[in-house]
Design an enzyme around this catalytic site. Structure first.
Site, PDB file in Angstrom:
ATOM      1  N   ARG A   1     -52.349  99.808 120.154  1.00 31.11           N
ATOM      2  CA  ARG A   1     -51.581 101.058 120.063  1.00 31.11           C
ATOM      3  C   ARG A   1     -52.148 101.824 118.870  1.00 31.11           C
ATOM      4  NH1 ARG A   1     -47.525  96.893 120.556  1.00 31.11           N
ATOM      5  NH2 ARG A   1     -46.358  97.072 122.512  1.00 31.11           N
TER       6      ARG A   1
ATOM      7  N   TYR B   1     -48.522  98.913 133.608  1.00 37.37           N
ATOM      8  CA  TYR B   1     -49.867  99.379 133.250  1.00 37.37           C
ATOM      9  C   TYR B   1     -50.859  99.193 134.401  1.00 37.37           C
ATOM     10  CZ  TYR B   1     -49.107  99.929 128.242  1.00 37.37           C
ATOM     11  OH  TYR B   1     -48.686 100.361 127.011  1.00 37.37           O
TER      12      TYR B   1
ATOM     13  N   ARG C   1     -56.200 101.945 125.422  1.00 37.93           N
ATOM     14  CA  ARG C   1     -55.367 100.738 125.616  1.00 37.93           C
ATOM     15  C   ARG C   1     -55.165 100.480 127.105  1.00 37.93           C
ATOM     16  NH1 ARG C   1     -51.255  97.473 123.249  1.00 37.93           N
ATOM     17  NH2 ARG C   1     -49.206  97.574 124.238  1.00 37.93           N
TER      18      ARG C   1
ATOM     19  N   HIS D   1     -53.953 106.217 123.672  1.00 39.14           N
ATOM     20  CA  HIS D   1     -53.347 105.271 124.612  1.00 39.14           C
ATOM     21  C   HIS D   1     -54.230 105.050 125.842  1.00 39.14           C
ATOM     22  CE1 HIS D   1     -49.748 102.980 125.598  1.00 39.14           C
ATOM     23  NE2 HIS D   1     -49.968 103.297 126.852  1.00 39.14           N
TER      24      HIS D   1
ATOM     25  N   HIS E   1     -46.766  92.770 124.769  1.00 40.57           N
ATOM     26  CA  HIS E   1     -45.558  93.129 125.516  1.00 40.57           C
ATOM     27  C   HIS E   1     -44.590  91.953 125.525  1.00 40.57           C
ATOM     28  CE1 HIS E   1     -47.855  96.321 128.042  1.00 40.57           C
ATOM     29  NE2 HIS E   1     -47.353  96.825 126.945  1.00 40.57           N
TER      30      HIS E   1
ATOM     31  N   LYS F   1     -44.931  96.255 117.596  1.00 43.58           N
ATOM     32  CA  LYS F   1     -43.565  96.775 117.547  1.00 43.58           C
ATOM     33  C   LYS F   1     -42.627  95.731 116.945  1.00 43.58           C
ATOM     34  CE  LYS F   1     -43.644 100.182 121.240  1.00 43.58           C
ATOM     35  NZ  LYS F   1     -43.062 100.630 122.496  1.00 43.58           N
TER      36      LYS F   1
END
Length: 305
Positions: A152, A283, A251, A248, A274, A176
């Protein structure tokens, strides 16, 4: 007075998102955006409705007002989802016993997938970098890191020298919620980063607090997300690529190319960081004609006349 109560509960909610859920400032801002809009809507309509008792009708009226100005289904779905999360929090904290958005349906939206770049297009973009400048060498290392490791943009700009485990062939990524993962890195990308560190970064006057930050701007400070977007947009323009390209995109291309070349979803999930494999599946958009070809080639019934 009710406006003050709304704002206080919003502040509590933001604190909960940060401490309990471990969300980044960007995510918290996104979660808060539509709640702020709703509070303003109540104030503009001189409404004294409180968070504990605000009705489904009032929320429907607000959603209708937004829909009149913005017919985008994705925006409306995000609005309803954001408000629903806030009221779920109020139930969690015993301010309410029900969620007024329970019966309000979000519009159906398709899964919006970013453009994917082919390896040829990625090479074309990278060829447009002016390597006669210090920034050029840095930008090449940045683009290769984005694509090689599927990062990211926030993970890229916060990458530290102490996160590089080149002897083992990995980098440590803070994703994250400050969750850390180790991602493999190619020898080619290691080589480019080492060139950048030894030939470019070593000549910068590094500002206090950024001594360990890998990618720096000319003033020796951490790059911003906006700067990475600008670098990529300029290169896309030079390369005359018509696709809508952002950090992005690299990615997404990383994940798509791995899948196309036989990698399993679980491995891709771990590398992308994830929590749920369902997110990874979003994705993955395999061309329908490819799927049809696979069935025709491998399903026993397809071989029957």
């Amino acid at each position: 007075m009710s406006g003050n109560k709304w704002r206080q509960l919003l502040k509590n909610y933001q604190h909960y998102l940060k401490i309990e859920r471990g969300l980044s400032s960007n995510s918290i801002q996104n979660y808060s955006y539509d709640i702020v809009k709703f509070i303003k809507f109540l104030e503009e309509n001189d409404s004294n409705e409180k968070p504990e008792t605000v009705s489904e009708e009032t929320l429907q009226q607000f959603i209708y007002e937004i829909a009149k100005k913005n017919t985008n289904a994705r925006t409306q779905a995000r609005l309803i989802s954001g408000l629903r999360s806030f009221f779920d929090y109020l139930i969690f904290e015993d301010y309410r016993t029900n969620n007024p958005l329970e019966l309000i349906e979000a519009p159906k939206i398709g899964r919006k997938l970013p453009d994917t770049l082919s390896t040829e297009e990625i090479d074309l973009l990278i060829r447009e970098i002016d390597l006669s400048t210090a920034e050029g060498e840095r930008n090449k290392a940045i683009l290769e890191t984005l694509y090689s490791c599927g990062l990211r943009v926030s993970e890229l700009i916060t990458l530290q020298l102490s996160d590089l485990f080149f002897e083992e062939g990995f980098i440590r990524v803070s994703g994250k919620g400050n969750k850390q993962r180790f991602v493999p890195i190619s020898n080619y990308t290691i080589k480019l980063i080492n060139i950048y560190i030894s030939q470019i970064r070593s000549h910068l006057t590094i500002q206090k607090g950024f001594e360990d930050t890998l990618f720096l701007n000319r003033r020796g400070r951490q790059l911003t997300r906006a700067m990475i977007f600008t670098i990529i947009k300029r290169l896309a323009k030079k390369a005359e690529l018509e696709k809508n390209i952002s950090p992005h995109t690299f990615r997404h291309s990383f994940a798509t190319h791995l899948l196309e070349n036989g990698a399993d979803l679980r491995s891709i999930q771990l590398m992308l960081g994830h929590e749920s494999i369902t997110t990874t599946e979003i994705y993955m958009h395999t061309d329908r004609s490819k799927l049809k070809k696979v069935v025709q080639e491998f399903h026993p019934r397809m071989k029957k006349n």
